[in-house]
Motif scaffolding. Structure first.
Motif, mmCIF file in Angstrom:
data_model
loop_
_atom_site.group_PDB
_atom_site.id
_atom_site.type_symbol
_atom_site.label_atom_id
_atom_site.label_comp_id
_atom_site.label_asym_id
_atom_site.label_seq_id
_atom_site.Cartn_x
_atom_site.Cartn_y
_atom_site.Cartn_z
ATOM 1 N N ASN A 68 26.357 36.296 35.288
ATOM 2 C CA ASN A 68 25.096 36.978 35.580
ATOM 3 C C ASN A 68 25.334 38.168 36.513
ATOM 4 O OD1 ASN A 68 22.386 37.616 35.736
ATOM 5 N ND2 ASN A 68 21.963 36.119 37.359
ATOM 6 N N THR A 69 25.951 39.186 35.960
ATOM 7 C CA THR A 69 26.141 40.452 36.662
ATOM 8 C C THR A 69 26.203 41.527 35.592
ATOM 9 O OG1 THR A 69 27.473 41.606 38.345
ATOM 10 C CG2 THR A 69 28.677 40.401 36.651
ATOM 11 N N PHE A 70 26.337 42.805 35.992
ATOM 12 C CA PHE A 70 26.555 43.833 34.972
ATOM 13 C C PHE A 70 27.793 44.641 35.338
ATOM 14 C CE2 PHE A 70 23.410 45.428 37.963
ATOM 15 C CZ PHE A 70 23.692 46.780 38.162
ATOM 16 N N PHE A 71 28.465 45.113 34.318
ATOM 17 C CA PHE A 71 29.794 45.699 34.458
ATOM 18 C C PHE A 71 29.838 46.811 35.500
ATOM 19 C CE2 PHE A 71 32.905 48.946 33.167
ATOM 20 C CZ PHE A 71 34.074 48.199 33.217
ATOM 21 N N GLU A 72 28.845 47.699 35.474
ATOM 22 C CA GLU A 72 28.851 48.858 36.352
ATOM 23 C C GLU A 72 28.770 48.472 37.827
ATOM 24 O OE1 GLU A 72 27.482 49.939 32.318
ATOM 25 O OE2 GLU A 72 27.000 48.340 33.743
ATOM 26 N N LEU A 73 28.181 47.318 38.112
ATOM 27 C CA LEU A 73 27.993 46.884 39.499
ATOM 28 C C LEU A 73 29.290 46.387 40.123
ATOM 29 C CD1 LEU A 73 25.884 46.338 41.745
ATOM 30 C CD2 LEU A 73 25.592 44.047 40.779
ATOM 31 N N GLU A 74 30.137 45.719 39.323
ATOM 32 C CA GLU A 74 31.368 45.130 39.845
ATOM 33 C C GLU A 74 32.556 45.505 38.957
ATOM 34 O OE1 GLU A 74 30.877 41.113 41.792
ATOM 35 O OE2 GLU A 74 29.459 40.933 40.133
ATOM 36 N N GLU A 75 32.663 46.756 38.620
ATOM 37 C CA GLU A 75 33.601 47.213 37.596
ATOM 38 C C GLU A 75 35.037 46.768 37.857
ATOM 39 O OE1 GLU A 75 35.076 51.424 35.559
ATOM 40 O OE2 GLU A 75 33.196 51.330 36.701
ATOM 41 N N GLU A 76 35.559 47.002 39.055
ATOM 42 C CA GLU A 76 36.961 46.691 39.334
ATOM 43 C C GLU A 76 37.222 45.184 39.293
ATOM 44 O OE1 GLU A 76 39.310 48.854 39.421
ATOM 45 O OE2 GLU A 76 37.867 50.490 39.191
ATOM 46 N N VAL A 77 36.298 44.402 39.825
ATOM 47 C CA VAL A 77 36.476 42.947 39.832
ATOM 48 C C VAL A 77 36.377 42.389 38.414
ATOM 49 C CG1 VAL A 77 35.747 40.779 40.882
ATOM 50 C CG2 VAL A 77 35.407 42.917 42.119
ATOM 51 N N VAL A 78 35.420 42.898 37.639
ATOM 52 C CA VAL A 78 35.270 42.440 36.258
ATOM 53 C C VAL A 78 36.545 42.732 35.467
ATOM 54 C CG1 VAL A 78 34.009 42.745 34.097
ATOM 55 C CG2 VAL A 78 32.763 42.640 36.249
ATOM 56 N N LYS A 79 37.086 43.927 35.633
ATOM 57 C CA LYS A 79 38.320 44.282 34.925
ATOM 58 C C LYS A 79 39.443 43.314 35.288
ATOM 59 C CE LYS A 79 37.572 49.287 34.431
ATOM 60 N NZ LYS A 79 38.002 50.629 34.920
ATOM 61 N N TRP A 80 39.542 42.984 36.582
ATOM 62 C CA TRP A 80 40.598 42.069 37.030
ATOM 63 C C TRP A 80 40.384 40.671 36.454
ATOM 64 C CZ3 TRP A 80 40.913 37.638 40.130
ATOM 65 C CH2 TRP A 80 42.210 37.300 40.552
ATOM 66 N N MET A 81 39.145 40.179 36.484
ATOM 67 C CA MET A 81 38.862 38.851 35.958
ATOM 68 C C MET A 81 39.125 38.783 34.456
ATOM 69 S SD MET A 81 38.062 36.855 38.448
ATOM 70 C CE MET A 81 37.360 35.438 37.640
ATOM 71 N N ARG A 82 38.911 39.889 33.753
ATOM 72 C CA ARG A 82 39.129 39.900 32.309
ATOM 73 C C ARG A 82 40.612 39.864 31.941
ATOM 74 N NH1 ARG A 82 34.359 44.173 30.353
ATOM 75 N NH2 ARG A 82 32.700 42.595 30.285
ATOM 76 N N THR A 83 41.504 40.107 32.913
ATOM 77 C CA THR A 83 42.928 39.902 32.637
ATOM 78 C C THR A 83 43.268 38.418 32.625
ATOM 79 O OG1 THR A 83 43.601 39.987 34.972
ATOM 80 C CG2 THR A 83 43.473 42.085 33.777
ATOM 81 N N LEU A 84 42.328 37.585 33.104
ATOM 82 C CA LEU A 84 42.554 36.143 33.194
ATOM 83 C C LEU A 84 41.770 35.364 32.149
ATOM 84 C CD1 LEU A 84 42.082 35.937 37.074
ATOM 85 C CD2 LEU A 84 44.276 36.028 35.863
ATOM 86 N N TYR A 85 40.500 35.766 31.947
ATOM 87 C CA TYR A 85 39.596 35.029 31.065
ATOM 88 C C TYR A 85 38.715 36.010 30.295
ATOM 89 C CZ TYR A 85 40.646 31.121 34.258
ATOM 90 O OH TYR A 85 41.271 30.179 35.011
#
Length: 455
Positions: free
Chosen positions: A205-222
């Protein structure tokens, strides 16, 4: 999707039974229903007094036992132990019956804190998708702790993820810094990452633009899918015409008196105060907050749950009555209040739903974080998204009336408050784009639905 596939695509959604978890999962259920899916929302509860009234007819709401009563004297950990035992059995039995029904479900979307629900889903032949109700930064911290890459109890400062701010110990979720107070709760939070490799989808429950760097990092895992902010459509994209409220409340709101009082106030002249459905203040902190609000000379609307009313300091209500500067209510519809033209600020515990709601309605914040994810949210509110101020506390962890007064005045009347209001408006527009047609969250939801129908 053809009509036959739509009819067969039945989704079960199960929430943890507190308001801050029910609301986003209910909103996600509405979004799935709007795509033509059959959705059953499962809420473990001991009462159905305030049942959903604004949910589409395509959503079925089912209550299963949660193992304890709301008014009991059990500790948080004792409640959780009973909850696990009772809900595991009740959820498994409910899914079994659904599998044997005319429209058997394909997937169980479960509150990520219920990690064991993944095993129940697989046991009955369903795919599983955890739904994270907290921001990606908090999820990243919990992931690192669960995998031994962040020692607990944690001691900072830290730069946990590239391109994100350095965090102090006080900025971390409370269960990472205090491992003794609620060990079962800590285990519940960390175990969210114990079996994610077996989940087909992971929803946040977030949107990409708000947490872009963290989302990118988490997507390397899951395979994280950002599908938020999950708030009623009328406040963002207007794509669902009848979606004007969450439609479920564990408390009875006092909206008629709230709206009448707000209607009598000038634009952006009122600060709204609420600490959500779960957080509580000690008597000393309640007293400091009360007199800080009074001394600020700013109009205020303060939600004090009935269980907390006895903590209001003696003489406070009489002191504010003559000038009509403040109103105290036991509960209200937060979105309706935040959307009112008279509201110019929000003093909050920095829960994630409250943070997203304020951001999506362009309302700057005064943060008084209490526990769990709130300290991390408060840090980002002030230093990353720049939409609010944190109230600093003293040695005993108490925010003084002077500190509260100063922050309220600055947000409502100061130069920083003007800048925060501009920043809030910018994030509001980005959130609207994210959930709008073709936006980052809209694409994730459409991808989830398309994959679900094909599986």
């Amino acid at each position: 999707m053809d009509d036959e596939n739509e009819k067969r695509a039945h989704v079960l959604v199960v929430s943890f039974p507190i308001q801050g978890h029910i609301n986003p999962l209910l909103q996600f259920s509405k979004l799935l229903a709007s795509k033509g899916l059959k959705v059953t929302l499962i809420i473990p509860s001991s009462t159905t007094e305030y049942s959903p009234s604004a949910t589409p007819s395509s959503i079925s709401v089912v209550h299963i036992p949660k193992g304890y009563e709301d008014g009991d004297t059990l500790s948080i950990d004792e409640r959780l132990q009973r909850f696990f035992t009772v809900v595991t059995r009740a959820l498994g039995e409910f899914i079994r019956k659904q599998v044997e029904s005319e429209f058997p479900p394909k997937v169980l979307v479960y509150d990520s804190t219920l990690a064991w629900a993944l095993d129940i889903a697989h046991e009955h032949g369903l795919h599983a998708a955890p739904f994270f109700t907290q921001p990606c930064m908090v999820n990243a911290i919990h992931y690192l702790a669960n995998h031994g890459q962040l020692k607990i109890p944690a001691q900072g400062p830290f730069r946990l993820i590239p391109s994100t701010p350095q965090l102090e110990t006080s900025d971390l979720p409370s269960n990472i810094t205090d491992t003794e107070s609620h060990p079962v709760l800590m285990s519940l939070v960390l175990n969210q990452f114990s079996n994610l490799e077996r989940a087909r989808w992971i929803l946040v429950n977030t949107f990409f633009e708000l947490e872009e760097e963290v989302v990118k990092w988490m997507r390397t895992l899951y395979p994280f899918m950002t599908i938020g902010p999950t708030i009623p459509s009328i406040y963002l994209d207007h794509r669902l015409e009848d979606d004007r409220e969450y439609g479920f409340s564990l408390f009875k709101p006092e909206m008629e008196s709230c709206m009448k009082w707000l209607d009598s106030k000038e634009a952006a002249s009122v600060i709204y105060i609420s600490f959500g459905s779960l957080a509580f203040l000690g008597e000393e902190q309640m007293e400091e907050l009360a007199w800080g609000l009074k001394n600020s000379e700013i109009h205020f609307l303060w939600v004090v749950r009935k269980s907390e009313e006895k903590k209001l300091p003696a003489g406070f209500l009489d002191a504010i009555a003559p000038s009509d500067m403040g109103m105290v209510v036991s509960w209200c519809s937060q979105l309706e209040v935040l959307a009112h033209k008279a509201v110019g600020g929000f003093l909050t515990h920095c829960g994630w739903n409250s943070t997203l709601e304020a951001m999506c309605l362009g309302v700057p914040l005064v943060g008084m974080a209490k526990w769990q994810d709130q300290p991390t949210n408060a840090r980002f509110i002030e230093d990353v998204w720049k939409i609010g101020l944190r109230v600093r506390t003293g040695e005993k962890g108490i925010a003084s009336r002077e500190a509260i007064e100063a922050c309220v005045r600055e947000v409502m009347e100061g130069e920083k408050g003007k800048e925060m209001r501009k920043n809030s408006s910018r994030w509001r527009e980005l959130a609207k784009r994210a959930v709008g047609e073709g936006g980052s969250s809209d694409k994730s939801i459409n991808e989830f639905v398309a994959q679900l129908v094909r599986c």
